[in-house]
Design a protein around this motif. Structure first.
Motif, PDB file in Angstrom:
ATOM      1  N   ALA A 111      31.906  40.531  33.113  1.00  0.00           N
ATOM      2  CA  ALA A 111      32.163  40.072  34.485  1.00  0.00           C
ATOM      3  C   ALA A 111      31.177  38.968  34.853  1.00  0.00           C
ATOM      4  O   ALA A 111      30.047  38.918  34.349  1.00  0.00           O
ATOM      5  N   TRP A 112      31.603  38.090  35.749  1.00  0.00           N
ATOM      6  CA  TRP A 112      30.732  37.029  36.245  1.00  0.00           C
ATOM      7  C   TRP A 112      31.224  36.554  37.605  1.00  0.00           C
ATOM      8  O   TRP A 112      32.356  36.824  38.002  1.00  0.00           O
ATOM      9  N   GLY A 126      38.350  46.786  43.836  1.00  0.00           N
ATOM     10  CA  GLY A 126      38.639  45.672  42.948  1.00  0.00           C
ATOM     11  C   GLY A 126      40.078  45.262  43.178  1.00  0.00           C
ATOM     12  O   GLY A 126      40.895  46.065  43.646  1.00  0.00           O
ATOM     13  N   ASP A 127      40.409  44.012  42.887  1.00  0.00           N
ATOM     14  CA  ASP A 127      41.786  43.555  43.063  1.00  0.00           C
ATOM     15  C   ASP A 127      42.590  43.988  41.843  1.00  0.00           C
ATOM     16  O   ASP A 127      42.844  43.209  40.919  1.00  0.00           O
ATOM     17  N   GLU A 146      43.881  43.284  32.872  1.00  0.00           N
ATOM     18  CA  GLU A 146      43.599  41.988  32.281  1.00  0.00           C
ATOM     19  C   GLU A 146      42.432  41.308  33.001  1.00  0.00           C
ATOM     20  O   GLU A 146      42.251  41.485  34.204  1.00  0.00           O
ATOM     21  N   ASP A 147      41.671  40.512  32.263  1.00  0.00           N
ATOM     22  CA  ASP A 147      40.701  39.635  32.899  1.00  0.00           C
ATOM     23  C   ASP A 147      41.459  38.605  33.733  1.00  0.00           C
ATOM     24  O   ASP A 147      42.498  38.082  33.317  1.00  0.00           O
ATOM     25  N   THR A 148      40.934  38.302  34.902  1.00  0.00           N
ATOM     26  CA  THR A 148      41.583  37.335  35.789  1.00  0.00           C
ATOM     27  C   THR A 148      40.523  36.712  36.671  1.00  0.00           C
ATOM     28  O   THR A 148      39.325  36.916  36.478  1.00  0.00           O
ATOM     29  N   MET A 149      40.946  35.940  37.658  1.00  0.00           N
ATOM     30  CA  MET A 149      40.014  35.320  38.596  1.00  0.00           C
ATOM     31  C   MET A 149      40.540  35.453  40.016  1.00  0.00           C
ATOM     32  O   MET A 149      41.746  35.404  40.252  1.00  0.00           O
ATOM     33  N   CYS A 187      35.632  41.136  36.172  1.00  0.00           N
ATOM     34  CA  CYS A 187      35.030  41.533  37.451  1.00  0.00           C
ATOM     35  C   CYS A 187      35.902  42.494  38.251  1.00  0.00           C
ATOM     36  O   CYS A 187      35.393  43.456  38.833  1.00  0.00           O
ATOM     37  N   GLN A 188      37.215  42.269  38.293  1.00  0.00           N
ATOM     38  CA  GLN A 188      38.078  43.132  39.098  1.00  0.00           C
ATOM     39  C   GLN A 188      38.234  44.521  38.485  1.00  0.00           C
ATOM     40  O   GLN A 188      38.459  45.498  39.207  1.00  0.00           O
TER      41      GLN A 188
END
Length: 208
Positions: free
Chosen positions: A33-34, A128-129, A137-140, A179-180
């Motif tokens: 996460a970042w 978290g969203d 999945e990783d997302t933004m 992060c989510q």
């Protein structure tokens, strides 16, 4: 809608304009996460706040929490990918973010969720969203803040050190990687006298 923002206190009363994204600073968290941070990405943020406060069709929601239904402590409005955004600068922000993160995200930001925090009693709880693809999945999620400063809190799921980040008018924060899924974030209530704030959250398709 009548609002009590004292814009002159924040020095964000000029013309609306987006700055460069080259100044983004990445802060690694854990487990992939970042967050990326860019203060004052948008100039003239007070003007945008006033326009959004008046023009957006804000609505209140009620949600079930355990055994009762409660008021959501903020006003909301959601713009889907086929909806026209309420101000051209927001469309420009979404396009700039999509271009900047194209190599990492590999898809554009498509939707915009707006939240109106009327005073220190309005908040968003730890979450978290993870509705949709964000749960696996990783997302933004990119957040542009206008109005009075508020504190964004982040912590690892399951407990750990809390990261505190103040978000002022025109500031940008992007939560990326895992992060989510592996971290949570919140805007806590505060008893301090604070003015109103609006956050604009840009997300890819299928992430809420």
């Amino acid at each position: 809608m009548t609002v009590g923002l004292q814009g002159s206190l924040f020095g964000q009363t000029g013309d609306l304009a987006l700055g460069s994204l080259r100044g983004l600073r990445r802060v690694p968290l854990s487990e992939g996460a970042w967050i990326d941070l860019l203060p004052d990405w948008l100039s003239g943020a007070d003007a945008l706040f006033e326009r959004l406060a008046e023009a957006v069709p804000w609505h209140a929601e009620r949600r079930r929490m355990y055994d009762r239904v409660v008021d959501v402590p903020r006003l909301l409005c959601f713009y889907g990918e086929d909806d026209e955004l309420p101000e051209p600068v927001l469309a420009g922000a979404r396009e700039a973010l999509s271009a900047h993160y194209a190599d990492e995200l590999r898809e554009p930001f498509r939707t915009a969720g707006l939240c109106f925090y009327r005073d220190g009693r309005d908040s968003v709880a730890w979450h978290g969203d993870t509705i949709g693809r964000g749960s696996r999945e990783d997302t933004m999620v990119a957040i542009l803040s206008v109005g009075a400063p508020r504190t964004l809190l982040l912590r690892p799921r399951g407990g750990g050190r809390t990261v505190r980040q103040s978000l002022g008018p025109g500031d940008l924060v992007v939560m990326g990687g895992s992060c989510q899924r592996t971290w949570e974030h919140a805007i806590p209530k505060t008893g301090k006298p604070v003015g109103p704030r609006i956050s604009i959250q840009f997300r890819p398709r299928g992430v809420r």
